[in-house]
Design a protein around this motif. Structure first.
Motif, PDB file in Angstrom:
ATOM      1  N   LEU A  71      29.928   0.095  22.398  1.00 37.43           N
ATOM      2  CA  LEU A  71      30.192   1.231  21.533  1.00 37.43           C
ATOM      3  C   LEU A  71      31.340   0.787  20.621  1.00 37.43           C
ATOM      4  N   ASN A  72      31.084   0.723  19.346  1.00 41.28           N
ATOM      5  CA  ASN A  72      31.999   0.132  18.384  1.00 41.28           C
ATOM      6  C   ASN A  72      33.124   1.112  18.034  1.00 41.28           C
ATOM      7  N   TYR A  73      34.296   0.895  18.602  1.00 40.80           N
ATOM      8  CA  TYR A  73      35.408   1.828  18.375  1.00 40.80           C
ATOM      9  C   TYR A  73      35.918   1.777  16.941  1.00 40.80           C
ATOM     10  N   LYS A  74      35.743   0.672  16.234  1.00 41.03           N
ATOM     11  CA  LYS A  74      36.123   0.613  14.813  1.00 41.03           C
ATOM     12  C   LYS A  74      35.238   1.566  14.011  1.00 41.03           C
ATOM     13  N   ALA A  75      33.943   1.567  14.294  1.00 38.61           N
ATOM     14  CA  ALA A  75      33.025   2.477  13.605  1.00 38.61           C
ATOM     15  C   ALA A  75      33.359   3.927  13.942  1.00 38.61           C
ATOM     16  N   VAL A  76      33.707   4.196  15.202  1.00 38.43           N
ATOM     17  CA  VAL A  76      34.102   5.545  15.611  1.00 38.43           C
ATOM     18  C   VAL A  76      35.317   5.991  14.803  1.00 38.43           C
ATOM     19  N   CYS A  77      36.321   5.136  14.702  1.00 36.12           N
ATOM     20  CA  CYS A  77      37.539   5.480  13.949  1.00 36.12           C
ATOM     21  C   CYS A  77      37.223   5.727  12.476  1.00 36.12           C
ATOM     22  N   ASP A  78      36.403   4.876  11.886  1.00 35.39           N
ATOM     23  CA  ASP A  78      36.036   5.050  10.478  1.00 35.39           C
ATOM     24  C   ASP A  78      35.296   6.367  10.270  1.00 35.39           C
ATOM     25  N   ASP A  79      34.350   6.663  11.165  1.00 28.64           N
ATOM     26  CA  ASP A  79      33.577   7.907  11.043  1.00 28.64           C
ATOM     27  C   ASP A  79      34.471   9.134  11.211  1.00 28.64           C
ATOM     28  N   VAL A  80      35.297   9.145  12.235  1.00 29.67           N
ATOM     29  CA  VAL A  80      36.155  10.303  12.493  1.00 29.67           C
ATOM     30  C   VAL A  80      37.106  10.525  11.319  1.00 29.67           C
ATOM     31  N   SER A  81      37.676   9.466  10.795  1.00 30.05           N
ATOM     32  CA  SER A  81      38.567   9.586   9.637  1.00 30.05           C
ATOM     33  C   SER A  81      37.827  10.200   8.447  1.00 30.05           C
ATOM     34  N   ALA A  82      36.635   9.710   8.163  1.00 33.21           N
ATOM     35  CA  ALA A  82      35.844  10.237   7.043  1.00 33.21           C
ATOM     36  C   ALA A  82      35.465  11.695   7.274  1.00 33.21           C
ATOM     37  N   TRP A  83      35.051  12.042   8.490  1.00 26.66           N
ATOM     38  CA  TRP A  83      34.650  13.421   8.790  1.00 26.66           C
ATOM     39  C   TRP A  83      35.820  14.383   8.646  1.00 26.66           C
ATOM     40  N   CYS A  84      37.005  13.988   9.078  1.00 25.21           N
ATOM     41  CA  CYS A  84      38.192  14.856   8.936  1.00 25.21           C
ATOM     42  C   CYS A  84      38.439  15.178   7.469  1.00 25.21           C
ATOM     43  N   LYS A  85      38.288  14.189   6.625  1.00 24.63           N
ATOM     44  CA  LYS A  85      38.517  14.384   5.195  1.00 24.63           C
ATOM     45  C   LYS A  85      37.418  15.227   4.556  1.00 24.63           C
ATOM     46  N   GLU A  86      36.175  15.058   5.014  1.00 23.25           N
ATOM     47  CA  GLU A  86      35.035  15.809   4.464  1.00 23.25           C
ATOM     48  C   GLU A  86      35.036  17.267   4.911  1.00 23.25           C
ATOM     49  N   ILE A  87      35.306  17.511   6.169  1.00 19.22           N
ATOM     50  CA  ILE A  87      35.165  18.852   6.750  1.00 19.22           C
ATOM     51  C   ILE A  87      36.191  19.827   6.173  1.00 19.22           C
ATOM     52  N   GLN A  88      37.418  19.387   5.978  1.00 20.52           N
ATOM     53  CA  GLN A  88      38.489  20.239   5.458  1.00 20.52           C
ATOM     54  C   GLN A  88      38.543  21.596   6.175  1.00 20.52           C
ATOM     55  N   ALA A  89      38.599  21.535   7.489  1.00 18.88           N
ATOM     56  CA  ALA A  89      38.574  22.733   8.330  1.00 18.88           C
ATOM     57  C   ALA A  89      39.832  23.570   8.158  1.00 18.88           C
ATOM     58  N   LYS A  90      39.694  24.841   8.451  1.00 21.11           N
ATOM     59  CA  LYS A  90      40.853  25.724   8.511  1.00 21.11           C
ATOM     60  C   LYS A  90      41.503  25.618   9.884  1.00 21.11           C
ATOM     61  N   LEU A  91      40.673  25.561  10.929  1.00 18.37           N
ATOM     62  CA  LEU A  91      41.167  25.555  12.306  1.00 18.37           C
ATOM     63  C   LEU A  91      40.942  24.201  12.970  1.00 18.37           C
ATOM     64  N   LEU A  92      41.906  23.791  13.774  1.00 21.89           N
ATOM     65  CA  LEU A  92      41.735  22.575  14.559  1.00 21.89           C
ATOM     66  C   LEU A  92      40.557  22.705  15.523  1.00 21.89           C
ATOM     67  N   GLU A  93      40.334  23.917  16.032  1.00 20.61           N
ATOM     68  CA  GLU A  93      39.215  24.154  16.945  1.00 20.61           C
ATOM     69  C   GLU A  93      37.881  23.813  16.284  1.00 20.61           C
ATOM     70  N   HIS A  94      37.730  24.245  15.035  1.00 15.83           N
ATOM     71  CA  HIS A  94      36.497  23.968  14.281  1.00 15.83           C
ATOM     72  C   HIS A  94      36.358  22.465  14.032  1.00 15.83           C
ATOM     73  N   LEU A  95      37.427  21.845  13.603  1.00 11.18           N
ATOM     74  CA  LEU A  95      37.387  20.403  13.332  1.00 11.18           C
ATOM     75  C   LEU A  95      37.015  19.625  14.588  1.00 11.18           C
ATOM     76  N   ALA A  96      37.643  19.953  15.707  1.00 12.78           N
ATOM     77  CA  ALA A  96      37.353  19.253  16.962  1.00 12.78           C
ATOM     78  C   ALA A  96      35.898  19.428  17.372  1.00 12.78           C
ATOM     79  N   GLY A  97      35.377  20.637  17.236  1.00  9.29           N
ATOM     80  CA  GLY A  97      33.976  20.884  17.586  1.00  9.29           C
ATOM     81  C   GLY A  97      33.017  20.111  16.703  1.00  9.29           C
ATOM     82  N   GLN A  98      33.291  20.084  15.414  1.00  3.91           N
ATOM     83  CA  GLN A  98      32.428  19.358  14.478  1.00  3.91           C
ATOM     84  C   GLN A  98      32.451  17.853  14.742  1.00  3.91           C
ATOM     85  N   ILE A  99      33.634  17.313  14.970  1.00  2.00           N
ATOM     86  CA  ILE A  99      33.744  15.874  15.257  1.00  2.00           C
ATOM     87  C   ILE A  99      33.004  15.531  16.546  1.00  2.00           C
ATOM     88  N   SER A 100      33.183  16.350  17.577  1.00  2.00           N
ATOM     89  CA  SER A 100      32.503  16.093  18.854  1.00  2.00           C
ATOM     90  C   SER A 100      30.992  16.102  18.684  1.00  2.00           C
TER      91      SER A 100
END
Length: 145
Positions: A56-85
């Motif tokens: 399981l490529n942890y570099k790819a995981v880090c790249d994806d999570v970073s990109a998703w955080c920037k794309e999602i622009q969540a109001k709540l940390l709860e929402h962001l965490a659920g979407q990333i998961s």
């Protein structure tokens, strides 16, 4: 470090700058997030082969999570965490994820504030929302009787 009987691939302290928050001033800036991820998966094939293609490529995981955080622009940390998961479970071969998302600059008197969630491959945030909506509908019907 982890209390599990499964193999774990983890990321600790991933730093991401993203739009997060409910206030207008928060929507106009980026804020630092600290993210920890534990992905429970079977690493036995990679352990034998010593081939990154079996891991399981942890570099790819880090790249994806970073990109998703920037794309999602969540109001709540709860929402962001659920979407990333949900996205991690859909994309990577893992059966359980424990994820924490922290805002280290949110409260001056605290090192950080945040949320930690655990999700399983068989239960996504969307499925939880559907179950909650069905529960509310049943409660509403019971009130009408």
């Amino acid at each position: 470090m982890f209390h599990t009987e499964s193999d774990v691939v983890f990321v600790k302290g991933l730093k991401v700058e993203a739009v997060i928050g409910v206030y207008a001033w928060e929507r106009a800036i980026t804020q630092p997030l600290l993210i920890d991820i534990a992905l429970e998966t079977d690493i036995s094939r990679a352990a034998v082969s010593d081939d990154v293609n079996d891991a399981l490529n942890y570099k790819a995981v880090c790249d994806d999570v970073s990109a998703w955080c920037k794309e999602i622009q969540a109001k709540l940390l709860e929402h962001l965490a659920g979407q990333i998961s949900d996205k991690l479970l859909a994309k990577y071969a893992c059966h359980k994820i424990t994820l924490s998302v922290a805002k280290p600059t949110a409260i001056a008197q605290a090192d950080a504030v945040g949320v930690q969630i655990t999700r399983y491959a068989s239960t996504s945030t969307d499925e939880l929302a559907i179950k909650e909506a069905a529960k509310e509908a049943n409660n509403s019907q019971a009130d009408d009787v």
